[in-house]
Each structure stands twice: as structure tokens, then as C-alpha cells.
Scaffold this motif. Sequence first.
Motif, PDB file in Angstrom:
ATOM      1  N   VAL A 183      -0.698   4.661  11.767  1.00 24.69           N
ATOM      2  CA  VAL A 183       0.564   4.925  11.065  1.00 24.69           C
ATOM      3  C   VAL A 183       0.798   6.435  10.978  1.00 24.69           C
ATOM      4  O   VAL A 183       1.462   6.926  10.068  1.00 24.69           O
ATOM      5  CB  VAL A 183       0.544   4.306   9.649  1.00 24.69           C
ATOM      6  CG1 VAL A 183       0.575   2.793   9.719  1.00 24.69           C
ATOM      7  CG2 VAL A 183      -0.665   4.781   8.851  1.00 24.69           C
ATOM      8  N   SER A 184       0.244   7.172  11.961  1.00 24.00           N
ATOM      9  CA  SER A 184       0.313   8.639  11.919  1.00 24.00           C
ATOM     10  C   SER A 184       1.675   9.187  12.318  1.00 24.00           C
ATOM     11  O   SER A 184       2.053  10.276  11.907  1.00 24.00           O
ATOM     12  CB  SER A 184      -0.779   9.234  12.819  1.00 24.00           C
ATOM     13  OG  SER A 184      -0.641   8.754  14.148  1.00 24.00           O
ATOM     14  N   ALA A 207       0.869  -1.180   0.000  1.00 30.11           N
ATOM     15  CA  ALA A 207       0.000   0.000   0.000  1.00 30.11           C
ATOM     16  C   ALA A 207       0.900   1.222   0.000  1.00 30.11           C
ATOM     17  O   ALA A 207       1.986   1.207   0.581  1.00 30.11           O
ATOM     18  CB  ALA A 207      -0.916   0.012   1.217  1.00 30.11           C
ATOM     19  N   VAL A 208       0.462   2.305  -0.662  1.00 34.01           N
ATOM     20  CA  VAL A 208       1.266   3.514  -0.745  1.00 34.01           C
ATOM     21  C   VAL A 208       0.391   4.715  -0.409  1.00 34.01           C
ATOM     22  O   VAL A 208      -0.808   4.720  -0.709  1.00 34.01           O
ATOM     23  CB  VAL A 208       1.896   3.648  -2.156  1.00 34.01           C
ATOM     24  CG1 VAL A 208       0.841   3.886  -3.202  1.00 34.01           C
ATOM     25  CG2 VAL A 208       2.977   4.708  -2.188  1.00 34.01           C
ATOM     26  N   ALA A 212       6.875  -0.004   7.011  1.00 31.16           N
ATOM     27  CA  ALA A 212       6.730   1.255   6.288  1.00 31.16           C
ATOM     28  C   ALA A 212       8.120   1.676   5.809  1.00 31.16           C
ATOM     29  O   ALA A 212       9.069   1.712   6.609  1.00 31.16           O
ATOM     30  CB  ALA A 212       6.139   2.333   7.181  1.00 31.16           C
ATOM     31  N   THR A 213       8.264   1.994   4.507  1.00 30.47           N
ATOM     32  CA  THR A 213       9.565   2.348   3.947  1.00 30.47           C
ATOM     33  C   THR A 213       9.499   3.738   3.318  1.00 30.47           C
ATOM     34  O   THR A 213       8.562   4.050   2.579  1.00 30.47           O
ATOM     35  CB  THR A 213       9.998   1.322   2.885  1.00 30.47           C
ATOM     36  OG1 THR A 213      10.050   0.029   3.484  1.00 30.47           O
ATOM     37  CG2 THR A 213      11.363   1.663   2.301  1.00 30.47           C
ATOM     38  N   ASP A 214      10.483   4.574   3.633  1.00 32.89           N
ATOM     39  CA  ASP A 214      10.582   5.929   3.087  1.00 32.89           C
ATOM     40  C   ASP A 214      11.093   5.840   1.649  1.00 32.89           C
ATOM     41  O   ASP A 214      12.216   5.403   1.398  1.00 32.89           O
ATOM     42  CB  ASP A 214      11.540   6.757   3.947  1.00 32.89           C
ATOM     43  CG  ASP A 214      11.597   8.208   3.504  1.00 32.89           C
ATOM     44  OD1 ASP A 214      10.975   8.546   2.478  1.00 32.89           O
ATOM     45  OD2 ASP A 214      12.257   9.003   4.192  1.00 32.89           O
ATOM     46  N   LEU A 215      10.274   6.260   0.679  1.00 34.45           N
ATOM     47  CA  LEU A 215      10.659   6.120  -0.717  1.00 34.45           C
ATOM     48  C   LEU A 215      11.727   7.113  -1.149  1.00 34.45           C
ATOM     49  O   LEU A 215      12.391   6.922  -2.173  1.00 34.45           O
ATOM     50  CB  LEU A 215       9.429   6.263  -1.616  1.00 34.45           C
ATOM     51  CG  LEU A 215       8.428   5.101  -1.537  1.00 34.45           C
ATOM     52  CD1 LEU A 215       7.220   5.370  -2.409  1.00 34.45           C
ATOM     53  CD2 LEU A 215       9.092   3.802  -1.938  1.00 34.45           C
ATOM     54  N   ASP A 275      -7.036   9.636   5.651  1.00 36.24           N
ATOM     55  CA  ASP A 275      -5.951  10.503   5.172  1.00 36.24           C
ATOM     56  C   ASP A 275      -4.584   9.898   5.432  1.00 36.24           C
ATOM     57  O   ASP A 275      -3.637  10.580   5.850  1.00 36.24           O
ATOM     58  CB  ASP A 275      -6.045  11.895   5.822  1.00 36.24           C
ATOM     59  CG  ASP A 275      -7.318  12.624   5.437  1.00 36.24           C
ATOM     60  OD1 ASP A 275      -7.784  12.419   4.303  1.00 36.24           O
ATOM     61  OD2 ASP A 275      -7.853  13.369   6.286  1.00 36.24           O
ATOM     62  N   ASP A 276      -4.473   8.610   5.215  1.00 38.48           N
ATOM     63  CA  ASP A 276      -3.215   7.867   5.343  1.00 38.48           C
ATOM     64  C   ASP A 276      -2.699   7.799   6.774  1.00 38.48           C
ATOM     65  O   ASP A 276      -1.503   7.567   6.995  1.00 38.48           O
ATOM     66  CB  ASP A 276      -2.126   8.466   4.441  1.00 38.48           C
ATOM     67  CG  ASP A 276      -2.508   8.411   2.974  1.00 38.48           C
ATOM     68  OD1 ASP A 276      -3.335   7.546   2.625  1.00 38.48           O
ATOM     69  OD2 ASP A 276      -1.986   9.231   2.201  1.00 38.48           O
ATOM     70  N   SER A 277      -3.583   7.976   7.763  1.00 40.62           N
ATOM     71  CA  SER A 277      -3.127   7.917   9.163  1.00 40.62           C
ATOM     72  C   SER A 277      -3.397   6.567   9.804  1.00 40.62           C
ATOM     73  O   SER A 277      -2.903   6.286  10.897  1.00 40.62           O
ATOM     74  CB  SER A 277      -3.812   9.018   9.986  1.00 40.62           C
ATOM     75  OG  SER A 277      -5.216   8.797  10.038  1.00 40.62           O
ATOM     76  N   SER A 278      -4.179   5.723   9.152  1.00 37.76           N
ATOM     77  CA  SER A 278      -4.497   4.401   9.691  1.00 37.76           C
ATOM     78  C   SER A 278      -4.410   3.363   8.587  1.00 37.76           C
ATOM     79  O   SER A 278      -4.573   3.669   7.399  1.00 37.76           O
ATOM     80  CB  SER A 278      -5.897   4.376  10.312  1.00 37.76           C
ATOM     81  OG  SER A 278      -5.977   5.276  11.394  1.00 37.76           O
TER      82      SER A 278
END
Length: 505
Positions: A191-192, A127-128, A146-149, A173-176
Amino acid sequence: MRLLLQDYVKALAYAGDVEQVASAALILQYSYWDVVTLVALTTSNNTVTTSTLSGGKDSIYSLAMNPSGTAVISGSAENVLRVWDPRACHKNMMKLKGHTDNIKSIVVNRDGTQTIRTHTEGVWSLAVNESFSTVYSAGRDKNVWATDLSNTGYSALVCQEVAPILKLCLIDDDSSLWVSTTDSALNKWSVSHLRYHYDAELQTHLQTMNTEPQQHIKGAASIRQCHILNDKRHVITKDSKSNVDIYDVLSARLVENLGPVSLEEEIKKRTQTVFVPNWFTVDLKIGLLTIHLDESDCFAAWRSAKEANLEENIDIKVNYGVLIVQALLDYWPKTHQQQDEEKCEQKRYFDVPPHTPIIFSELSGKTVLRLLAKDAVGHTEGMLLAEYAPAWITDLVVNRKLPAFNKLPFMLQSYSTSLKSPAKRERLAASDMLQVRKVIEHVQLTNDSSKPDADHEDLAAAALDHVEIYCNDQLLDPSMDLRTAKNFVWKQGGDLTLVYKQINR
């Protein structure tokens, strides 16, 4: 909303800017759908795309599409990524090679120029976030990373699940992040506030960001093991929580919950000395019992109604395949239109639950129609059944043609210990359901010449006191049928051989 598809859908991809969905199935093709009009897009109703795209060599397991819907990427068991332009779908734009295993997940950025794919093994879902700055990966190892692109050397361990992870979905909004696993439960993780660590640090400080999910949705237990009992009517199962249940195939219902007991012991307790031909197969691919009926053996299992515990009359014969097919399609109005008294009809003893799913497939496994039993009453479903139901089904439920009984040839000979008077032998054929008592009656009626005018019913009633039937030197119970004697006592090739003795009691 319900879309009729031809096979199991393994992946969906959504183009948000144009509100269109691509669906991928196991039949080596995918389709393009307009979410607003709920139809498959074709060149006749849309100037941008066409509907069914094909060209892969194996089943499609993953799919991704950029928001504008101009690039579609499919992954499959052939270990190759195929890139398509839906505006010119007669062939794929390119193939991306390098994977060594099944590709189960894909994500693509907004302009379709960068693709992030599964690892060579173990990663089952990706997931991105909206900005395409962080990618989340999970799979067989039960970890969510979670990986920093912008710097792929930095990662954060979001959580650790209790089972291999099948799917990830970002929300709020990509926080969960919602996570589904093979354990059937759903967990929502925060994932906030990601805390990234460099690869070297991860090896020595493996700590998760979350120890408890924000929300937990308990899933139902899935069936992991099953055994068809030799009455060929009941299936005993064991689920992921070690509960043992018994299902009745004829009524498509759970009939008994035994709790966390030994599956093997319950099988032993319920095994009978009876032979019924195989007439269905079972698979557990979706965690539920799926019963498969095939033309070649669906109508192989005839039994007396008494043996099947349906009624007391032993002379009434029932066919298990006939009973379940008639019950499944009882909602179809066409099955009640022809009422011809001259044609035989199997008595119906029960109904299946209205929500029972029915799937028609070709010999290749390709699905041509699926519906619920109760939906067969609808006009559209009825038209589809008339078109796609195979002839052997419509012959039964519409034309009311019952299958023939199974014939079993056997040798019947008299018992003899003298070489001067060899045993009498005759080759006969009868229904494989014929009970030994009927053979005894045949012997008595054939050999008793002392009372030519005696009533046949009186002779038959006295036969059990004057004749015994043996097979392989084992005395047979009069209630045993021929097929059981052949499979449990004879146990060899060639015709079943029965030996009768005249006795005086």
C-alpha cells in the motif's frame, strides 16, 4: 506468556504510549492488562485504571483504544458504540447510536475525539495509518479499499481477495497490509503508492492496485461439514478443500483421510444397523471439531468391548463417556492418588494426544477454565482443576465412581394363535445393551422343565436351536441388543414387546 481468561476473546486494543492492552470477550465485559507486568490492572495495583468493565447488553465483537489509554470504544451486536474512560470504569461515558447491524471493527485517533466505524453492513475490518490520514476497510465483498480521510470522496482499490475478509493489519511503516480471510490463508499487500480515484470514477474504472500479494502464507483447510456416524464414536468431516476425513472421538485423533470423495456416499457406506445413545455434540465454529460433553448424557453410551472393537470379550462393558473423560484428565496427578481396589475402575484402552485442548464451561456457556491435556500435570493447573472441575467429573476420575447401566423395560410374551390358550406375558427390565441371545437363554431356562437337573450352561448353549425372538413380526438376530431392537424394529412408544416361539430343528 499466557493469560487465563473466562471466555473467547473476540477483540484486542493496544495503547502504545502506556503499554497496556484491553481484551473483549463474549461475556459482555472487557479487561485491562498491563503488558509489562502481565497482570490485570486494578485499583489496588494501579492508580489509573481498574480491571473488568461491564455494562453492555450483548457480546463484544470490536474494541479500540487511543495510544494514551484514556479512551476505550467497544462495539457489539446491540448496534451501539460504548465509550469508556478506564480511569473511571464504573460506568460508560457515552453511547453512540445509529448503526443497524453488528459492529465488528473500530478505529480511533490519538486524542480520542474522532471515531471511524463500520458501515451499516458488509464491512468487517478497519485499519488506519499512524498519521490518521488513510483508512483501510474490507469485509464481505472481498475488496480492500483505502480512503483519504482529508477528502472521503477519494478511494483506492488496494486488492481483491478470494474470500470474505476478516482482519486487516498495517506493518512496515504503513507500507504493507496483512489480510486474513475466511479461507484461512494470509496475504501481504503493498500500500506504498496509493492511486486515489473519485467516487464517480470508481464506478467506471474499477482497477486494483495489486494483482499479486507480496507474500502468501498458506493456511490449513477448515472443516465445513460433519456427520456423527451411528456408532457414536466416529465423526466424518468435509473441509474447505473438499477432503473427507474420519475422526475417532474416543482417542481424539484423525484416523483416516479419504481424500476428495463424496461425503454422502461415505456416510451411507459406514452406517450400521446399531443404536448407540447420543453422548456428545459437535460444533464447527472455529473450523475444527469441537466436542461438547454434558452431564445429562455424557455417560449414556454403554457398549460391549467387543462391539467397540476394543477386545474380544463380549461380557466386558465400556462406557464411551468414561473412556474419554479419563483419558483427557489422565495427566492430572490427583486422578492417580486414590488406589482403592474395592472401587470399580474402567479399563483404559488408549491415550489422547497431549496437546488436546480441554475447556470447562458453566451451563450458561461461560468458560471457567481452559488448558491442554498435558498441562494438567502442573501444580497451578491441578489447583484450578480441583476448584473448577464439576462434581460429576471429579466423582469419576478422582473418586472412581462409574455410572450405572441404562435400564430398558420390555414385555416378553409367548407366541399364540389360539384364543383358548392366551399368550403368556411378563414385564422385565434389563440393561439396554442386553443381547437378544440372553433373552433366548432366559426363555429356554424358564420353560424347559423336562430336564430339571440339566446344567444351565448346556441349556443355554442349546437355546438358539429351540427359541426364536420376534419384534413386530420380524425375526431378531441373536446378536442384536435391546436398544437397537427398540429403535430400528419396534419404532414406537411404550414398552418394547418381544414375542418368542418354541421351535424344533
